[in-house]
Design a protein around this motif. Structure first.
Motif, mmCIF file in Angstrom:
data_model
loop_
_atom_site.group_PDB
_atom_site.id
_atom_site.type_symbol
_atom_site.label_atom_id
_atom_site.label_comp_id
_atom_site.label_asym_id
_atom_site.label_seq_id
_atom_site.Cartn_x
_atom_site.Cartn_y
_atom_site.Cartn_z
ATOM 1 N N UNK A 176 67.436 65.459 13.935
ATOM 2 C CA UNK A 176 66.875 64.878 12.549
ATOM 3 C C UNK A 176 65.572 64.837 12.601
ATOM 4 N N UNK A 177 64.872 64.187 13.532
ATOM 5 C CA UNK A 177 63.268 64.077 13.683
ATOM 6 C C UNK A 177 62.928 65.305 13.713
ATOM 7 N N UNK A 178 63.355 66.216 14.653
ATOM 8 C CA UNK A 178 62.820 67.940 14.753
ATOM 9 C C UNK A 178 62.932 68.451 13.569
ATOM 10 N N UNK A 179 63.841 68.272 12.721
ATOM 11 C CA UNK A 179 64.088 69.023 11.390
ATOM 12 C C UNK A 179 62.989 68.548 10.314
ATOM 13 N N UNK A 180 62.729 67.201 10.529
ATOM 14 C CA UNK A 180 61.512 66.713 9.466
ATOM 15 C C UNK A 180 60.367 67.120 10.071
ATOM 16 N N UNK A 181 60.048 67.353 11.446
ATOM 17 C CA UNK A 181 58.841 67.771 12.049
ATOM 18 C C UNK A 181 58.699 69.291 11.571
ATOM 19 N N UNK A 182 59.812 70.246 11.590
ATOM 20 C CA UNK A 182 59.619 71.461 11.438
ATOM 21 C C UNK A 182 59.383 71.715 9.931
#
Length: 162
Positions: free
Chosen positions: A108-114
């Motif tokens: 989830x955090x990686x998706x937000x960062x992306x």
């Protein structure tokens, strides 16, 4: 706006999408008490407030407000919006307790960062976390965030664009 995360050929698919009030209503059922709720919203939002009031208070329609799904099940809710010029701030992040500890919070955090890095003007990403929220602090550090001081009793964290 839909952003698919991971390999679409895999059995499990994850998706980041613009959140709506109904997703906030579901996420509001996840904290079991005021202390858990505080880890998510801080001290500015009152535990037990109606979802409509919280949506207004967090400016759900104005800010980047996201829902994260895996296999059509809501597993996360957060905001990621431009708080200062060239900077995206992640706030109000919560993961469904049924899936915690399974790596989905990281996804989830990686998706937000992306999503944040896809915006050309983004030069850094910030967030605040309570000092006692060790799992979250560890996750953010493992993703490259560094502690950048204190902000209203919370640890301010920052990630610079490479």
């Amino acid at each position: 706006m839909l952003i698919y995360v991971g390999n679409p050929l895999l059995k499990q698919r994850a998706m980041l999408k613009k959140a709506e009030l109904n997703e906030l209503k579901v996420a509001l059922t996840w904290p079991e008490n005021a202390a858990e709720f505080r880890l998510w919203f801080g001290d500015k939002v009152r535990y037990g407030s109606p979802a409509d009031a919280i949506w207004q208070q967090i400016k759900g329609n104005e800010r980047g407000t996201f829902a994260f799904y895996q296999n059509e099940e809501l597993i996360g809710f957060a905001q990621a919006y431009e708080k200062v010029e060239n900077g995206i701030h992640i706030a109000c992040l919560i993961v469904n307790p049924k899936v915690r500890g399974k790596g989905l919070g990281r996804l989830f955090v990686k998706a937000l960062l992306g999503n944040a890095w896809a915006q050309q003007q983004t030069r850094f990403i910030t967030l605040n976390v309570y000092p006692e929220n060790t799992p979250a602090r560890s996750l953010y550090k493992s993703l490259g965030f560094h502690e950048a001081g204190e902000n209203s009793g919370m640890v301010a964290m920052r990630l610079e664009k490479e």
